[in-house]
Scaffold this active site. Structure first.
Site, short mmCIF file in Angstrom:
data_model
loop_
_atom_site.label_atom_id
_atom_site.label_comp_id
_atom_site.label_asym_id
_atom_site.label_seq_id
_atom_site.Cartn_x
_atom_site.Cartn_y
_atom_site.Cartn_z
N TRP A 31 0.85 -1.20 0.00
CA TRP A 31 0.00 0.00 0.00
C TRP A 31 0.88 1.24 0.00
O TRP A 31 1.88 1.27 0.72
CB TRP A 31 -0.88 -0.03 1.26
CG TRP A 31 -1.78 1.14 1.44
CD1 TRP A 31 -3.11 1.22 1.11
CD2 TRP A 31 -1.47 2.42 2.04
NE1 TRP A 31 -3.63 2.46 1.46
CE2 TRP A 31 -2.63 3.21 2.03
CE3 TRP A 31 -0.30 2.99 2.56
CZ2 TRP A 31 -2.67 4.51 2.52
CZ3 TRP A 31 -0.33 4.29 3.05
CH2 TRP A 31 -1.52 5.02 3.02
N SER A 97 4.39 -6.30 2.45
CA SER A 97 3.51 -5.47 3.26
C SER A 97 2.04 -5.89 3.09
O SER A 97 1.69 -7.03 3.37
CB SER A 97 3.74 -4.00 2.89
OG SER A 97 3.21 -3.14 3.87
N THR A 98 1.19 -5.00 2.58
CA THR A 98 -0.20 -5.36 2.33
C THR A 98 -0.29 -6.52 1.35
O THR A 98 -1.17 -7.39 1.45
CB THR A 98 -0.98 -4.15 1.78
OG1 THR A 98 -0.97 -3.11 2.76
CG2 THR A 98 -2.41 -4.50 1.44
N ALA A 122 8.19 -8.25 5.00
CA ALA A 122 7.69 -7.15 5.83
C ALA A 122 6.17 -7.08 5.76
O ALA A 122 5.59 -6.01 5.58
CB ALA A 122 8.33 -5.82 5.38
N HIS A 256 11.31 -1.11 6.34
CA HIS A 256 10.13 -1.71 5.72
C HIS A 256 10.30 -1.86 4.21
O HIS A 256 9.93 -2.88 3.63
CB HIS A 256 8.91 -0.82 6.01
CG HIS A 256 7.63 -1.43 5.55
ND1 HIS A 256 7.11 -2.58 6.08
CD2 HIS A 256 6.74 -1.02 4.58
CE1 HIS A 256 5.96 -2.88 5.49
NE2 HIS A 256 5.73 -1.96 4.57
#
Length: 276
Positions: A31, A97-98, A122, A256
């Site tokens: 995202w 991530s997302t 991550a 990240h």
């Protein structure tokens, strides 16, 4: 090398890239970015004989900026639409991530028959927001604040986030890379504000605990211990424990956005995992 669209059952055009031939590696982005965030990975693996596929999540990048369906079930269904459209088999799914949540929900929701392994980088699972069952999570007001900035001045917010915590450019001795910051901003502003606003709830409040338990494939969990966006102890560590065949690889001091800033290390470890 091709780029095209696949239309989902609910009428959304999902943009995707499909390069090369061989074992397919499918990338799910974070995202509020797009498939362009995987440039360093797609070029690395296509040059090593893999077929690389990446799509723009609905409402993101070049996909349709619809005002509905911005939740993990739809994200997973859209990924499934791409996989089925291209008839991918034995795929390696990589999510950042997302996108890591998207991969986990896809494998749990659509089954693992077309997949071989997965990599979570991550990633947001098992659950980001603080709750009675997740005391180590982040307070909900953190995510409320992100939504407020997306709704009122995302152009500035999308400049501030990559300039600081996303890539660890706010850490002492770390030199900000202006091109990376501008590319993050470019990708973010390509997408729709509504998709990004709703996506905050999707990535922060979705509980992937049961999904993780269902995945029987080998899964590599990569996480930096200086991740300022998805805190290490409440994400990668817990996910690796919940996965029946999960392996945690911890990166000391990595941020990240490590697939971009530490691509050489991340790519080599993914390759070793695929071949292992």
């Amino acid at each position: 090398m091709t780029t095209s669209f696949v239309r989902t059952k609910d009428g959304v055009d999902i943009f995707y890239k499909d390069w090369g031939s061989g074992t397919p590696i499918v990338f799910s982005h974070g995202w509020p970015l797009s498939s362009d965030d995987w440039d360093a990975q797609m070029m690395y693996f296509v040059q090593r004989g893999f077929r690389v596929v990446a799509h723009d999540r609905r409402g993101h990048g070049r996909s349709t900026q619809v005002g509905f369906g911005h939740d993990m079930d739809h994200y997973a269904d859209d990924l499934a639409a791409v996989v089925q459209h291209l008839d991918l088999k034995g795929a390696i799914h990589v999510g950042h991530s997302t996108g890591g949540g998207e991969v986990v929900r896809y494998l749990a929701r659509h089954g693992q028959a077309r997949a071989a392994k997965a990599v979570l980088i991550a990633a947001v699972p098992p659950l980001m927001v603080k709750s009675a069952t997740n005391p180590g999570g982040l307070p909900k007001d953190v995510f409320d604040g992100i939504q407020q900035q997306v709704a009122t001045n995302r152009a500035q917010f999308y400049r501030d986030l990559p300039s600081g915590p996303f890539y660890g450019f706010n850490r002492p001795g770390v030199k900000p890379q202006e091109g990376i910051i501008q590319n993050w901003w470019r990708q973010g502003m390509m997408g729709g504000a509504k998709a990004h606003y709703d996506g905050v709830v999707a990535f922060s409040q979705t509980d992937f605990t049961d999904d993780l338990k269902k995945i029987t494939l080998p899964v590599l969990v990569q996480h930096g211990d200086d991740d300022q966006i998805v805190p290490y102890a409440d994400s990668g560590v817990l996910s690796a424990k919940l996965l029946p065949h999960g392996t945690l690889k911890t990166y000391k001091g990595f941020p990240h956005g490590m697939p971009t800033t530490q691509a050489d290390v991340i790519n080599a470890d993914i390759l070793a995992f695929i071949k292992g």
